[in-house]
Design an enzyme around this catalytic site. Structure first.
Site, PDB file in Angstrom:
ATOM      1  N   CYS A 101       0.847  -1.190   0.000  1.00  0.00           N
ATOM      2  CA  CYS A 101       0.000   0.000   0.000  1.00  0.00           C
ATOM      3  C   CYS A 101       0.881   1.238   0.000  1.00  0.00           C
ATOM      4  CB  CYS A 101      -0.909  -0.009   1.228  1.00  0.00           C
ATOM      5  SG  CYS A 101      -2.051   1.394   1.304  1.00  0.00           S
ATOM      6  N   HIS A 143      -9.044  -3.873  -2.050  1.00  0.00           N
ATOM      7  CA  HIS A 143      -8.064  -3.107  -1.286  1.00  0.00           C
ATOM      8  C   HIS A 143      -8.465  -1.623  -1.255  1.00  0.00           C
ATOM      9  CE1 HIS A 143      -3.784  -2.119  -0.105  1.00  0.00           C
ATOM     10  NE2 HIS A 143      -4.189  -0.953  -0.581  1.00  0.00           N
ATOM     11  N   GLU A 144      -8.783  -1.077  -2.432  1.00  0.00           N
ATOM     12  CA  GLU A 144      -9.156   0.346  -2.503  1.00  0.00           C
ATOM     13  C   GLU A 144     -10.506   0.590  -1.829  1.00  0.00           C
ATOM     14  OE1 GLU A 144      -6.776   2.167  -3.137  1.00  0.00           O
ATOM     15  OE2 GLU A 144      -5.514   0.796  -4.278  1.00  0.00           O
ATOM     16  N   HIS A 147     -10.155   1.186   1.764  1.00  0.00           N
ATOM     17  CA  HIS A 147      -9.754   2.548   2.123  1.00  0.00           C
ATOM     18  C   HIS A 147     -10.978   3.440   2.342  1.00  0.00           C
ATOM     19  CE1 HIS A 147      -5.415   2.598   1.975  1.00  0.00           C
ATOM     20  NE2 HIS A 147      -5.398   2.006   0.788  1.00  0.00           N
TER      21      HIS A 147
END
Length: 174
Positions: A101, A143-144, A147
């Site tokens: 990341c 993953h995004e 966030h």
């Protein structure tokens, strides 16, 4: 004119907050933010970046898979802005794969993610898109998406044995 933005790091409170929906996709500010996100991920050799990583707490991220020094085997795709995204459905199968990341420098981990996901998002033109994505692209999306929910990949690590320094990771894949 868009430019690369400063990436914030683990410990910054914005990275642990749930992001707000994007209201006016066609606004010049949002369109400029999209350009800046693309420039930032490309400049940093990332394969994706979320708005919170540049201190903008909005539900927007870029998926930009391509081979680069950080991900030499990544598939090639055009950078795609995904605004107010959702996971509609996902596989039962979960697969561990390598992640890093830009907001957690010099750390890699084996992270469990769904093998495939059906997603919905709004594109840069304000059109709703739906599709199924798999494998590495699905991993980037998840993953995004994390966030936007205030979750970092290190929060998903199941064991300390699955965390590696960047140097050790590079030795493993060489």
């Amino acid at each position: 004119m868009s430019q690369s933005r400063k990436i914030i790091h683990q410990g910054n409170p914005i990275l642990s907050q749930k992001s707000l929906p994007v209201e006016n996709i066609q606004s010049p500010q949002i369109q400029e933010l999209i350009s800046e996100l693309i420039d930032t991920t490309l400049a940093a050799n990332g394969v994706g970046i979320a708005a919170p990583q540049i201190a903008e707490s909005l539900r927007l991220f870029i998926v930009a898979s391509r081979p680069n020094p950080r991900y030499p085997d990544a598939p090639l795709m055009e950078p795609t802005a995904m605004i107010n995204p959702h996971i509609i459905e996902h596989s039962q199968e979960v697969v561990k794969g390598w992640e890093g990341c830009l907001s957690v420098p010099n750390i890699r981990g084996l992270v469990p993610r769904y093998q495939w996901i059906n997603i919905e998002y709004t594109d840069i033109n304000g059109e709703i898109q739906q599709c199924q994505i798999t494998d590495f692209i699905a991993r980037i999306f998840q993953h995004e998406y994390d966030h936007l929910e205030g979750i970092l990949f290190v929060d998903r690590i199941e064991s300390d044995d699955d965390l590696f320094s960047e140097a050790e990771y590079q030795k493993l894949i060489s």
